[in-house]
Design a protein around this motif. Structure first.
Motif, PDB file in Angstrom:
ATOM      1  N   PRO A  34       0.202  -6.638  15.915  1.00 47.05           N
ATOM      2  CA  PRO A  34      -1.304  -6.647  15.885  1.00 47.05           C
ATOM      3  C   PRO A  34      -1.921  -7.369  14.826  1.00 47.05           C
ATOM      4  O   PRO A  34      -3.130  -8.018  14.936  1.00 47.05           O
ATOM      5  N   MET A  35      -1.392  -7.230  13.638  1.00 47.76           N
ATOM      6  CA  MET A  35      -1.732  -7.890  12.317  1.00 47.76           C
ATOM      7  C   MET A  35      -0.810  -8.725  11.930  1.00 47.76           C
ATOM      8  O   MET A  35       0.417  -8.407  11.545  1.00 47.76           O
ATOM      9  N   THR A  36      -0.895 -10.303  11.737  1.00 47.27           N
ATOM     10  CA  THR A  36      -0.003 -11.236  11.278  1.00 47.27           C
ATOM     11  C   THR A  36      -0.543 -11.906  10.079  1.00 47.27           C
ATOM     12  O   THR A  36      -1.890 -12.224  10.276  1.00 47.27           O
ATOM     13  N   VAL A  37       0.339 -11.768   9.273  1.00 43.21           N
ATOM     14  CA  VAL A  37      -0.202 -12.356   7.873  1.00 43.21           C
ATOM     15  C   VAL A  37       0.805 -13.641   7.462  1.00 43.21           C
ATOM     16  O   VAL A  37       2.001 -13.303   7.344  1.00 43.21           O
ATOM     17  N   VAL A  38       0.178 -14.756   6.958  1.00 45.71           N
ATOM     18  CA  VAL A  38       1.014 -15.927   6.675  1.00 45.71           C
ATOM     19  C   VAL A  38       0.906 -16.214   5.407  1.00 45.71           C
ATOM     20  O   VAL A  38      -0.349 -16.259   4.760  1.00 45.71           O
ATOM     21  N   ILE A  39       1.999 -16.262   4.648  1.00 41.42           N
ATOM     22  CA  ILE A  39       1.836 -16.486   3.010  1.00 41.42           C
ATOM     23  C   ILE A  39       2.535 -17.716   2.673  1.00 41.42           C
ATOM     24  O   ILE A  39       3.454 -18.183   3.497  1.00 41.42           O
ATOM     25  N   GLY A  40       2.509 -18.162   1.575  1.00 45.39           N
ATOM     26  CA  GLY A  40       3.097 -19.447   1.147  1.00 45.39           C
ATOM     27  C   GLY A  40       2.288 -20.021  -0.221  1.00 45.39           C
ATOM     28  O   GLY A  40       1.409 -19.776  -0.412  1.00 45.39           O
ATOM     29  N   LYS A  41       3.042 -20.996  -0.628  1.00 48.56           N
ATOM     30  CA  LYS A  41       2.410 -21.573  -2.003  1.00 48.56           C
ATOM     31  C   LYS A  41       1.091 -22.387  -1.476  1.00 48.56           C
ATOM     32  O   LYS A  41       0.875 -22.693  -0.311  1.00 48.56           O
ATOM     33  N   ASN A  42       0.421 -22.963  -2.606  1.00 52.63           N
ATOM     34  CA  ASN A  42      -0.550 -23.944  -2.178  1.00 52.63           C
ATOM     35  C   ASN A  42       0.002 -25.304  -1.584  1.00 52.63           C
ATOM     36  O   ASN A  42       1.147 -25.763  -1.811  1.00 52.63           O
ATOM     37  N   LEU A 345      -8.141  -3.329   1.646  1.00 51.55           N
ATOM     38  CA  LEU A 345      -8.543  -4.257   2.480  1.00 51.55           C
ATOM     39  C   LEU A 345      -7.569  -4.493   3.593  1.00 51.55           C
ATOM     40  O   LEU A 345      -7.805  -4.694   4.646  1.00 51.55           O
ATOM     41  N   ALA A 346      -6.328  -4.825   3.262  1.00 48.77           N
ATOM     42  CA  ALA A 346      -5.083  -5.007   4.264  1.00 48.77           C
ATOM     43  C   ALA A 346      -4.943  -3.892   4.974  1.00 48.77           C
ATOM     44  O   ALA A 346      -5.033  -3.900   6.240  1.00 48.77           O
ATOM     45  N   ILE A 347      -5.113  -2.754   4.636  1.00 51.12           N
ATOM     46  CA  ILE A 347      -4.894  -1.247   5.314  1.00 51.12           C
ATOM     47  C   ILE A 347      -6.121  -1.282   6.226  1.00 51.12           C
ATOM     48  O   ILE A 347      -6.033  -0.862   7.294  1.00 51.12           O
ATOM     49  N   GLU A 348      -7.371  -1.517   5.995  1.00 47.07           N
ATOM     50  CA  GLU A 348      -8.424  -1.518   6.816  1.00 47.07           C
ATOM     51  C   GLU A 348      -8.242  -2.806   7.989  1.00 47.07           C
ATOM     52  O   GLU A 348      -8.477  -2.178   9.237  1.00 47.07           O
ATOM     53  N   PHE A 349      -7.892  -3.793   7.864  1.00 48.26           N
ATOM     54  CA  PHE A 349      -7.513  -4.687   8.941  1.00 48.26           C
ATOM     55  C   PHE A 349      -6.428  -4.076   9.863  1.00 48.26           C
ATOM     56  O   PHE A 349      -6.687  -4.299  10.936  1.00 48.26           O
ATOM     57  N   ARG A 350      -5.197  -3.573   9.273  1.00 50.75           N
ATOM     58  CA  ARG A 350      -4.249  -3.030  10.250  1.00 50.75           C
ATOM     59  C   ARG A 350      -4.922  -1.897  10.997  1.00 50.75           C
ATOM     60  O   ARG A 350      -4.605  -1.695  12.066  1.00 50.75           O
ATOM     61  N   ALA A 351      -5.509  -1.122  10.191  1.00 48.59           N
ATOM     62  CA  ALA A 351      -6.254   0.069  10.987  1.00 48.59           C
ATOM     63  C   ALA A 351      -7.115  -0.438  12.206  1.00 48.59           C
ATOM     64  O   ALA A 351      -7.207   0.214  13.341  1.00 48.59           O
ATOM     65  N   TYR A 370      -0.986  -8.945  -4.204  1.00 53.51           N
ATOM     66  CA  TYR A 370      -1.753  -7.531  -4.109  1.00 53.51           C
ATOM     67  C   TYR A 370      -1.947  -7.349  -2.634  1.00 53.51           C
ATOM     68  O   TYR A 370      -1.882  -6.097  -2.108  1.00 53.51           O
ATOM     69  N   PHE A 371      -2.408  -8.302  -1.882  1.00 53.22           N
ATOM     70  CA  PHE A 371      -2.805  -7.927  -0.453  1.00 53.22           C
ATOM     71  C   PHE A 371      -1.317  -7.724   0.386  1.00 53.22           C
ATOM     72  O   PHE A 371      -1.456  -6.932   1.213  1.00 53.22           O
ATOM     73  N   VAL A 372      -0.435  -8.617   0.011  1.00 55.44           N
ATOM     74  CA  VAL A 372       1.070  -8.466   0.729  1.00 55.44           C
ATOM     75  C   VAL A 372       1.604  -7.145   0.554  1.00 55.44           C
ATOM     76  O   VAL A 372       2.416  -6.752   1.433  1.00 55.44           O
ATOM     77  N   ASP A 373       1.264  -6.547  -0.594  1.00 58.55           N
ATOM     78  CA  ASP A 373       2.153  -5.141  -1.008  1.00 58.55           C
ATOM     79  C   ASP A 373       1.474  -4.171   0.064  1.00 58.55           C
ATOM     80  O   ASP A 373       2.401  -3.196   0.368  1.00 58.55           O
ATOM     81  N   ALA A 374       0.614  -4.212   0.867  1.00 58.69           N
ATOM     82  CA  ALA A 374       0.496  -3.295   2.013  1.00 58.69           C
ATOM     83  C   ALA A 374       0.936  -3.525   3.211  1.00 58.69           C
ATOM     84  O   ALA A 374       0.715  -2.828   4.048  1.00 58.69           O
ATOM     85  N   LEU A 375       1.675  -4.637   3.354  1.00 59.15           N
ATOM     86  CA  LEU A 375       2.332  -5.036   4.490  1.00 59.15           C
ATOM     87  C   LEU A 375       3.730  -4.734   4.714  1.00 59.15           C
ATOM     88  O   LEU A 375       4.516  -4.509   3.879  1.00 59.15           O
ATOM     89  N   GLU A 376       3.976  -4.888   6.332  1.00 56.84           N
ATOM     90  CA  GLU A 376       5.506  -4.656   6.402  1.00 56.84           C
ATOM     91  C   GLU A 376       6.219  -5.900   6.668  1.00 56.84           C
ATOM     92  O   GLU A 376       5.424  -7.065   7.105  1.00 56.84           O
ATOM     93  N   PRO A 377       7.475  -6.048   6.402  1.00 52.07           N
ATOM     94  CA  PRO A 377       8.262  -7.337   6.741  1.00 52.07           C
ATOM     95  C   PRO A 377       7.937  -7.991   7.832  1.00 52.07           C
ATOM     96  O   PRO A 377       7.885  -9.301   7.989  1.00 52.07           O
ATOM     97  N   ASN A 378       7.901  -7.242   9.092  1.00 48.31           N
ATOM     98  CA  ASN A 378       7.748  -7.863  10.464  1.00 48.31           C
ATOM     99  C   ASN A 378       6.295  -8.334  10.552  1.00 48.31           C
ATOM    100  O   ASN A 378       6.056  -9.064  11.344  1.00 48.31           O
ATOM    101  N   LEU A 412       6.280  -5.253  -0.999  1.00 51.20           N
ATOM    102  CA  LEU A 412       6.704  -6.676  -0.397  1.00 51.20           C
ATOM    103  C   LEU A 412       6.159  -7.646  -1.461  1.00 51.20           C
ATOM    104  O   LEU A 412       6.495  -8.819  -1.475  1.00 51.20           O
ATOM    105  N   GLY A 413       4.801  -7.556  -1.584  1.00 52.43           N
ATOM    106  CA  GLY A 413       4.048  -8.504  -2.481  1.00 52.43           C
ATOM    107  C   GLY A 413       4.820  -8.741  -4.055  1.00 52.43           C
ATOM    108  O   GLY A 413       4.794  -9.834  -4.302  1.00 52.43           O
ATOM    109  N   GLY A 414       5.181  -7.522  -4.281  1.00 55.75           N
ATOM    110  CA  GLY A 414       6.057  -7.887  -5.683  1.00 55.75           C
ATOM    111  C   GLY A 414       7.469  -8.453  -5.517  1.00 55.75           C
ATOM    112  O   GLY A 414       7.615  -9.210  -6.335  1.00 55.75           O
TER     113      GLY A 414
END
Length: 424
Positions: A34-42, A345-351, A370-378, A412-414
């Motif tokens: 339901p919430m998908t987050v894409v991370i990566g370098k510039n 804020l990440a928790i708000e989006f997931r909720a 810091y945003f990624v810290d609130a996320l699960e690997p999937n 996860l962010g760490g």
């Protein structure tokens, strides 16, 4: 609420061939969360991935030629992957609701002899009831603007063929004199078939998919736009730049006081001091967005508020929309925000994505640990640039070491900050 389970992109800028989630022919893959987050370098293609959804929404609204030129894209030859001669391709695998049979939408965009972009192929397909094997039934097929559309469930014809031959298909249809089919020809090959046929009552599945894309919300929020002075008058939904935020406050104050109070309560927890937000109308009918700080007698106006305060307020207001968009896409929400706000804020989006029956599916790009810290690997996809210059993507949960470390309590962010999410 409709949900995208997977998407494939080919020949779109740095996205030469990437797939996220599940497709109709990749059923062993896990669907998008339901919430998908894409991370990566510039520079790895996060903005390009965000723009895939913007491009599709623009193509539906104005046609593929204008979509190629809109938002500074620079035209078809600029957005087609370098060195590639084939069509730009998109495939979306989605469900209209939790119990519905998934539908696949495929579109191929190419250029004609004059160098003008057009829709080369377009198809919608869905498995029949109780069908678990074989190719899904195509209820819309267009090649170069000509093809067939089914009003109802239709009949299986040549579904097991890997390559679809339109002429043979049309011949078999004429022989059957099927009353559920229409042979169609679009007057403009630059327009999407779903744009035209999706406005007709006799094609409910096409109409539902068109409305799904039309309902997408892609955030191009600009704090300076939110500081503008619009004409007074309540409006139901926040627009993509946020320049009607005061109008939405008017609407929420008038029609949904309890929901608006929730926003104020959450704002007070995240931004100390603010205890009231309302509007004030000028003599010439313009609207001022007013913030009351309990430490001061006089209110502050949006023009005096920080970018971060306006952005957090806009996001929370968006998440409390009484009829939210089915798909919410946000690029780098961390910009301008205090780092300790990001995890909450990440928790708000997931909720919002998981806690409401009618909540939006949320798609976010970020480069903030810091945003990624609130996320699960999937929930997290890692976008990287390959040696050939094109992007590759993988899910964080595909790495057993990462899954185990998160299960042991490591954020996860760490792990990302410490390079544990880099390809090994």
């Amino acid at each position: 609420m409709a949900k995208i389970e997977g998407i494939r992109i080919k020949n779109f800028r740095s996205l030469k061939d990437v797939t996220l989630g599940r497709l109709w022919n990749q059923q062993k893959s896990e669907p998008l969360t339901p919430m998908t987050v894409v991370i990566g370098k510039n520079g790895v293609g996060k903005s390009t991935l965000f723009d895939v959804f913007g491009f599709l929404a623009d193509a539906l609204k104005v046609g593929v030629e204008e979509a190629c030129d809109s938002r500074g894209r620079g035209g078809f030859k600029k957005i087609r992957s370098q060195g590639q001669s084939g069509a730009i391709e998109f495939e979306i695998y989605y469900k209209e609701d939790g119990n519905a049979r998934p539908i696949t939408y495929e579109i191929f965009i190419n250029i004609d002899e004059s160098g003008r972009p057009f829709v080369q192929k377009e198809r919608l397909r869905q498995r029949r009831k109780n069908q678990t094997r074989g190719w899904p039934f195509s209820f819309l097929v267009l090649n170069d603007g000509k093809g067939v559309v089914w009003k109802g469930e239709g009949k299986n014809i040549d579904e097991d063929k890997k390559e679809f031959d339109l002429n043979d298909f049309l011949k078999s249809l004429v022989e059957e004199e099927s009353k559920e089919t229409e042979i169609v020809e679009l007057s403009d090959k630059r327009k999407l078939g779903i744009a035209t046929l999706g406005s007709l009552k006799q094609h409910p599945r096409i109409s539902a998919f068109r409305q799904f894309i039309e309902g997408w919300y892609l955030s191009y929020f600009e704090p300076n736009s939110a500081r503008s002075l619009p004409l007074a008058g309540p409006q139901k939904h926040l627009n993509i730049k946020g320049d009607n935020i005061g109008n939405v406050v008017q609407f929420m104050e008038r029609e949904h006081k309890a929901r608006f109070q929730k926003v104020l309560d959450r704002i007070a927890k995240k931004i100390p001091g603010i205890n009231k937000i309302d509007t004030d109308e000028t003599a010439d009918g313009r609207l001022l967005l007013r913030f009351n700080d309990k430490g001061f007698h006089d209110p502050f106006y949006a023009q005096q508020m920080s970018d971060g305060t306006l952005k957090v307020f806009a996001y929370l207001l968006l998440l409390e929309d009484p009829t939210p968009p089915p798909f919410l896409c946000i690029e780098e929400p961390e910009n301008g925000l205090y780092h300790k706000l990001l995890e909450t804020l990440a928790i708000e989006f997931r909720a919002h994505a998981t806690g409401r029956k009618d909540g939006s599916q949320v798609f976010i790009t970020t480069h903030q640990p810091y945003f990624v810290d609130a996320l699960e690997p999937n929930e997290v996809w890692i976008l990287e640039k390959g040696a050939d210059g094109f992007s590759a993507i993988r899910r964080a949960s595909d790495d057993e070491l990462v899954k185990n470390m998160v299960a042991e309590g490591l954020p996860l962010g760490g792990l990302w900050y410490s390079d544990y999410l880099d390809a090994r």
